[in-house]
Write an enzyme that holds these catalytic residues in place. Structure first.
Site, PDB file in Angstrom:
ATOM      1  N   ARG A 167     -51.034  22.052 -48.855  1.00  0.00           N
ATOM      2  CA  ARG A 167     -51.227  23.462 -49.226  1.00  0.00           C
ATOM      3  C   ARG A 167     -50.371  24.365 -48.349  1.00  0.00           C
TER       4      ARG A 167
ATOM      5  N   ASP B 167     -52.226  11.295 -46.875  1.00  0.00           N
ATOM      6  CA  ASP B 167     -51.997  11.735 -48.255  1.00  0.00           C
ATOM      7  C   ASP B 167     -52.788  10.802 -49.167  1.00  0.00           C
TER       8      ASP B 167
ATOM      9  N   ARG C 277     -55.020  22.968 -56.594  1.00  0.00           N
ATOM     10  CA  ARG C 277     -56.073  23.650 -57.331  1.00  0.00           C
ATOM     11  C   ARG C 277     -55.650  24.898 -58.100  1.00  0.00           C
TER      12      ARG C 277
ATOM     13  N   THR D 183     -64.690  21.735 -61.606  1.00  0.00           N
ATOM     14  CA  THR D 183     -64.517  23.147 -61.971  1.00  0.00           C
ATOM     15  C   THR D 183     -65.284  23.478 -63.240  1.00  0.00           C
TER      16      THR D 183
ATOM     17  N   SER E  47     -55.620  24.515 -68.659  1.00  0.00           N
ATOM     18  CA  SER E  47     -54.339  24.389 -67.950  1.00  0.00           C
ATOM     19  C   SER E  47     -54.194  22.932 -67.536  1.00  0.00           C
TER      20      SER E  47
ATOM     21  N   TYR F   4     -53.826  21.909 -64.550  1.00  0.00           N
ATOM     22  CA  TYR F   4     -54.754  21.727 -63.423  1.00  0.00           C
ATOM     23  C   TYR F   4     -56.167  21.422 -63.927  1.00  0.00           C
ATOM     24  N   HIS F   5     -56.673  22.259 -64.836  1.00  0.00           N
ATOM     25  CA  HIS F   5     -58.050  22.031 -65.309  1.00  0.00           C
ATOM     26  C   HIS F   5     -58.153  20.668 -66.006  1.00  0.00           C
TER      27      HIS F   5
ATOM     28  N   LYS G  31     -59.050  17.837 -63.810  1.00  0.00           N
ATOM     29  CA  LYS G  31     -60.480  17.756 -63.451  1.00  0.00           C
ATOM     30  C   LYS G  31     -61.265  17.060 -64.569  1.00  0.00           C
TER      31      LYS G  31
ATOM     32  N   GLN H 296     -67.607  23.874 -60.158  1.00  0.00           N
ATOM     33  CA  GLN H 296     -67.664  25.143 -59.422  1.00  0.00           C
ATOM     34  C   GLN H 296     -66.924  26.260 -60.161  1.00  0.00           C
TER      35      GLN H 296
ATOM     36  N   ASN I 294     -60.753  38.133 -55.371  1.00  0.00           N
ATOM     37  CA  ASN I 294     -60.111  38.367 -54.069  1.00  0.00           C
ATOM     38  C   ASN I 294     -58.801  39.138 -54.243  1.00  0.00           C
TER      39      ASN I 294
HETATM   40  P1  NAD Z   1     -56.914  24.573 -51.255  1.00  0.00           P
HETATM   41  O1  NAD Z   1     -55.603  24.313 -51.881  1.00  0.00           O
HETATM   42  O2  NAD Z   1     -57.067  25.737 -50.343  1.00  0.00           O
HETATM   43  O3  NAD Z   1     -57.400  23.261 -50.456  1.00  0.00           O
HETATM   44  C1  NAD Z   1     -57.132  21.957 -50.881  1.00  0.00           C
HETATM   45  C2  NAD Z   1     -56.763  21.140 -49.650  1.00  0.00           C
HETATM   46  O4  NAD Z   1     -56.503  19.787 -50.067  1.00  0.00           O
HETATM   47  C3  NAD Z   1     -55.494  21.660 -48.979  1.00  0.00           C
HETATM   48  O5  NAD Z   1     -55.717  21.827 -47.598  1.00  0.00           O
HETATM   49  C4  NAD Z   1     -54.457  20.566 -49.260  1.00  0.00           C
HETATM   50  O6  NAD Z   1     -53.502  20.449 -48.213  1.00  0.00           O
HETATM   51  C5  NAD Z   1     -55.332  19.321 -49.433  1.00  0.00           C
HETATM   52  N1  NAD Z   1     -54.742  18.287 -50.301  1.00  0.00           N
HETATM   53  C6  NAD Z   1     -54.249  18.441 -51.547  1.00  0.00           C
HETATM   54  N2  NAD Z   1     -53.776  17.262 -52.005  1.00  0.00           N
HETATM   55  C7  NAD Z   1     -53.977  16.356 -51.022  1.00  0.00           C
HETATM   56  C8  NAD Z   1     -53.694  14.972 -50.896  1.00  0.00           C
HETATM   57  N3  NAD Z   1     -53.049  14.288 -51.857  1.00  0.00           N
HETATM   58  N4  NAD Z   1     -54.056  14.338 -49.754  1.00  0.00           N
HETATM   59  C9  NAD Z   1     -54.688  15.024 -48.744  1.00  0.00           C
HETATM   60  N5  NAD Z   1     -54.949  16.332 -48.807  1.00  0.00           N
HETATM   61  C10 NAD Z   1     -54.602  16.998 -49.939  1.00  0.00           C
HETATM   62  O7  NAD Z   1     -57.991  24.651 -52.445  1.00  0.00           O
HETATM   63  P2  NAD Z   1     -59.492  25.194 -52.401  1.00  0.00           P
HETATM   64  O8  NAD Z   1     -59.509  26.533 -52.982  1.00  0.00           O
HETATM   65  O9  NAD Z   1     -60.068  24.954 -51.063  1.00  0.00           O
HETATM   66  O10 NAD Z   1     -60.180  24.204 -53.440  1.00  0.00           O
HETATM   67  C11 NAD Z   1     -60.747  22.974 -53.007  1.00  0.00           C
HETATM   68  C12 NAD Z   1     -61.282  22.202 -54.197  1.00  0.00           C
HETATM   69  O11 NAD Z   1     -62.259  22.990 -54.851  1.00  0.00           O
HETATM   70  C13 NAD Z   1     -60.207  21.881 -55.218  1.00  0.00           C
HETATM   71  O12 NAD Z   1     -60.368  20.583 -55.697  1.00  0.00           O
HETATM   72  C14 NAD Z   1     -60.450  22.897 -56.316  1.00  0.00           C
HETATM   73  O13 NAD Z   1     -60.076  22.370 -57.554  1.00  0.00           O
HETATM   74  C15 NAD Z   1     -61.935  23.130 -56.231  1.00  0.00           C
HETATM   75  N6  NAD Z   1     -62.323  24.472 -56.679  1.00  0.00           N
HETATM   76  C16 NAD Z   1     -61.812  25.585 -56.071  1.00  0.00           C
HETATM   77  C17 NAD Z   1     -62.168  26.852 -56.533  1.00  0.00           C
HETATM   78  C18 NAD Z   1     -61.608  28.125 -55.931  1.00  0.00           C
HETATM   79  O14 NAD Z   1     -61.886  29.209 -56.477  1.00  0.00           O
HETATM   80  N7  NAD Z   1     -60.875  28.061 -54.832  1.00  0.00           N
HETATM   81  C19 NAD Z   1     -63.073  26.959 -57.609  1.00  0.00           C
HETATM   82  C20 NAD Z   1     -63.568  25.798 -58.214  1.00  0.00           C
HETATM   83  C21 NAD Z   1     -63.182  24.555 -57.735  1.00  0.00           C
HETATM   84  N1  USQ Z   2     -56.766  37.240 -63.833  1.00  0.00           N
HETATM   85  C1  USQ Z   2     -56.483  38.587 -64.030  1.00  0.00           C
HETATM   86  N2  USQ Z   2     -55.752  39.213 -63.087  1.00  0.00           N
HETATM   87  C2  USQ Z   2     -55.289  38.607 -61.959  1.00  0.00           C
HETATM   88  C3  USQ Z   2     -55.619  37.242 -61.747  1.00  0.00           C
HETATM   89  C4  USQ Z   2     -56.350  36.592 -62.724  1.00  0.00           C
HETATM   90  O1  USQ Z   2     -56.864  39.178 -65.039  1.00  0.00           O
HETATM   91  O2  USQ Z   2     -54.617  39.269 -61.150  1.00  0.00           O
HETATM   92  C5  USQ Z   2     -57.561  36.525 -64.854  1.00  0.00           C
HETATM   93  C6  USQ Z   2     -56.908  35.250 -65.354  1.00  0.00           C
HETATM   94  O3  USQ Z   2     -55.974  35.522 -66.394  1.00  0.00           O
HETATM   95  C7  USQ Z   2     -58.128  34.450 -65.786  1.00  0.00           C
HETATM   96  C8  USQ Z   2     -59.206  34.877 -64.801  1.00  0.00           C
HETATM   97  O4  USQ Z   2     -58.747  36.109 -64.231  1.00  0.00           O
HETATM   98  O5  USQ Z   2     -58.529  34.834 -67.063  1.00  0.00           O
HETATM   99  C9  USQ Z   2     -59.473  33.876 -63.692  1.00  0.00           C
HETATM  100  O6  USQ Z   2     -58.271  33.567 -63.006  1.00  0.00           O
HETATM  101  P1  USQ Z   2     -58.315  32.963 -61.513  1.00  0.00           P
HETATM  102  O7  USQ Z   2     -56.913  32.758 -61.055  1.00  0.00           O
HETATM  103  O8  USQ Z   2     -59.201  33.786 -60.687  1.00  0.00           O
HETATM  104  O9  USQ Z   2     -59.081  31.579 -61.749  1.00  0.00           O
HETATM  105  P2  USQ Z   2     -58.606  30.186 -62.381  1.00  0.00           P
HETATM  106  O10 USQ Z   2     -57.182  30.162 -62.747  1.00  0.00           O
HETATM  107  O11 USQ Z   2     -59.573  29.836 -63.460  1.00  0.00           O
HETATM  108  O12 USQ Z   2     -58.776  29.161 -61.189  1.00  0.00           O
HETATM  109  C10 USQ Z   2     -59.696  29.333 -60.104  1.00  0.00           C
HETATM  110  C11 USQ Z   2     -59.308  28.333 -59.021  1.00  0.00           C
HETATM  111  C12 USQ Z   2     -59.508  26.913 -59.569  1.00  0.00           C
HETATM  112  C13 USQ Z   2     -60.925  26.754 -60.068  1.00  0.00           C
HETATM  113  C14 USQ Z   2     -61.278  27.804 -61.114  1.00  0.00           C
HETATM  114  C15 USQ Z   2     -62.741  27.787 -61.450  1.00  0.00           C
HETATM  115  O13 USQ Z   2     -57.962  28.535 -58.611  1.00  0.00           O
HETATM  116  O14 USQ Z   2     -59.245  25.986 -58.531  1.00  0.00           O
HETATM  117  O15 USQ Z   2     -61.089  25.487 -60.634  1.00  0.00           O
HETATM  118  O16 USQ Z   2     -61.020  29.113 -60.542  1.00  0.00           O
HETATM  119  S1  USQ Z   2     -63.055  28.189 -63.128  1.00  0.00           S
HETATM  120  O17 USQ Z   2     -62.277  29.399 -63.496  1.00  0.00           O
HETATM  121  O18 USQ Z   2     -64.473  28.451 -63.260  1.00  0.00           O
HETATM  122  O19 USQ Z   2     -62.627  27.079 -63.945  1.00  0.00           O
END
Ligand code: NAD
Ligand code: USQ
Length: 410
Positions: free
Chosen positions: A35, A74, A101, A145, A187, A189-190, A193, A216, A248
């Site tokens: 990251r 890794d 993510r 997610t 996406s 990414y999604h 999951k 989450q 945020n």
């Molecule tokens: P982040 O990118 O801040 O943290 C992920 C961490 O995993 C990073 O420190 C990265 O270096 C490490 N990583 C990635 N690939 C790796 C690998 N191959 N080996 C070892 N380390 C590795 O993300 P986050 O926001 O902390 O999210 C953490 C988890 O929670 C993710 O799986 C994400 O999908 C899930 N999640 C996040 C959110 C959100 O809003 N941030 C919401 C729902 C789910």
């Molecule tokens: N959005 C805006 N304006 C912005 C940023 C985003 O309108 O400036 C909109 C996006 O188009 C989207 C929504 O807000 O419709 C959410 O976007 P986001 O970037 O806040 O969230 P998302 O892409 O869904 O991803 C984040 C995390 C991901 C996690 C997911 C949970 O990055 O790791 O899995 O939230 S969830 O959405 O419930 O699937």
């Protein structure tokens, strides 16, 4: 209990590692620091000045007397290293945050799509295969997610992972079955999951692994009681167009005087959870493991659902910020309702933090404090998801309702 926090240097992983250590768990953070490398690739940085891993761990030791160890592995590429780590540490549980993510990052181009699939699916599969090879009984708590379900509900509350269905039978009564709730990723990414879900289902069936998958919602907030104890413990705050998540971003945009960027109509409804609750929910999941032979335990980890334009207008009211309707860079439904069960955590006594003005202002204060670190050029979301959008045809923007309370259209 002894816990490996995979991805423990990230936004959710770091405060969770501290929370678990604080309550007395023995914690080892495992991370390949990808990251931090992606920040360099994108020329972006956390708004908060995050310390190096080694400074973070030193600070935690100085402040609490507790030790968290760190291993750089890794998970996607170094299977032997991962297996050796499990065999030497013999943890009771692993919390698996270690995936790429960001949805926009995963949609930039074929290289980023491939990296996201390779990294996320390999990391999860390597972990499961290594646990089986180690012969250890390790509870896996994975961060999934809400997006695995998609965000439409057909009018019903989205259950926790499973759906009871009746299959019509030509010769008689319908057959009742329980299936994984149909996936509907929005996406690449999604999608990873949703693939994780299948890996878990298979390994639980074949090898009786114990797995909890936490679906989450979008995490907001920055600091937790643990990360507030020292400036060197401060959590990451992503604000750029790829990694910044919506609430945020709005709070940060308000703090630096940038119009709040609503994508399309802003009728997208999403699930949200505060970062403090992320750490608490993971701890509750660790304390309530499935037993061998149980199906994958799927828990929805979200506090409330909110519409993006309502969020923007709430933040605008609170801070006086301008609101801007911008073309949606994503391919997504412009309007949806979202009802989600979160019965399991409530049954454990969870009292979720909901959108709270005080907490929102706290985040804005952090954004103000570090506002001079903000690179305004990194704010717009530039990852376009379809070739039509890349050719200049915006998605969603044309649907902004005439009476929408936009103060700016950019
Ligand atoms: P982040 O990118 O801040 O943290 C992920 C961490 O995993 C990073 O420190 C990265 O270096 C490490 N990583 C990635 N690939 C790796 C690998 N191959 N080996 C070892 N380390 C590795 O993300 P986050 O926001 O902390 O999210 C953490 C988890 O929670 C993710 O799986 C994400 O999908 C899930 N999640 C996040 C959110 C959100 O809003 N941030 C919401 C729902 C789910
Ligand atoms: N959005 C805006 N304006 C912005 C940023 C985003 O309108 O400036 C909109 C996006 O188009 C989207 C929504 O807000 O419709 C959410 O976007 P986001 O970037 O806040 O969230 P998302 O892409 O869904 O991803 C984040 C995390 C991901 C996690 C997911 C949970 O990055 O790791 O899995 O939230 S969830 O959405 O419930 O699937």
């Amino acid at each position: 209990m002894k816990v490996l926090v995979l991805g423990g240097d990230g936004f959710c992983g770091w405060p969770t590692a501290l929370h678990l250590s604080d309550r007395g768990d023995e914690v080892v953070v495992v991370d390949n620091l990808s990251r931090r490398a992606i920040d360099q690739e994108l020329g972006a940085e956390s708004l908060t000045p995050i310390a190096t891993v080694s400074d973070r761990l030193t600070a935690w030791h100085e402040v609490t007397g507790k030790e968290i160890r760190f291993r750089n592995v890794d998970l996607a590429q170094d299977y032997a290293g991962l297996l050796a780590l499990l065999e030497s540490e013999r943890p009771d549980a692993v919390v698996h945050f270690a995936e790429q993510r960001s949805a926009p990052y995963s949609m930039k181009d074929s290289g980023h799509k491939r990296y996201t699939v390779d990294n996320n699916v390999n990391a999860t599969h390597n972990l499961l295969a290594a646990i089986v090879e180690s012969g250890l009984d390790i509870h896996v708590v994975h961060l999934g997610t809400m997006g695995v379900y998609g965000y439409g509900t057909a009018g019903m509350e989205i259950p926790e992972g499973y759906l009871d269905i009746l299959i019509p039978h030509p010769d008689g009564d319908p057959v009742a079955q329980e299936i994984l709730y149909p996936t509907h990723p929005g996406s690449v990414y999604h999608m990873t999951k949703t693939l994780d879900q299948l890996l878990f289902a298979y390994y639980v069936k074949n090898d009786r692994l114990r797995v909890t998958d936490l679906h989450q919602g979008i995490v907001w907030g920055t600091n937790t009681p643990e990360t507030k104890r020292d400036d060197r413990l401060v959590n990451r705050f992503d604000y750029d167009g790829d990694y910044g998540t919506v609430l945020n971003r709005f709070l940060m945009q308000a703090a630096v005087g940038y119009p709040l960027t609503i994508h399309g109509t802003g009728g997208q409804t999403r699930a949200f959870i505060h970062i403090v609750d992320t750490t608490k929910c993971v701890a509750m999941a660790l304390d309530n493991p499935p037993v061998p032979g149980d199906r994958v335990k799927i828990i929805n980890q979200q506090a409330e659902t909110l519409r993006v334009r309502d969020l923007a207008h709430k933040v605008a009211e609170l801070t006086g910020a301008e609101v801007a309707y911008v073309p949606d860079p994503r391919k997504e439904d412009q309007e949806n309702d979202l009802l989600v069960s979160h019965a399991t955590f409530l049954s454990y006594g969870w009292q979720p933090i909901t959108l709270d003005t005080g907490l929102m202002m706290e985040v804005t204060e952090i954004a103000r404090r570090y506002g001079d670190r903000c690179d305004l050029s990194k704010i717009p979301a530039r990852s376009l998801w379809t070739k039509e959008q890349r050719a200049g045809v915006p998605a969603g923007y044309e649907d902004v309702p005439e009476g929408a309370p936009a103060t700016v259209r950019v």
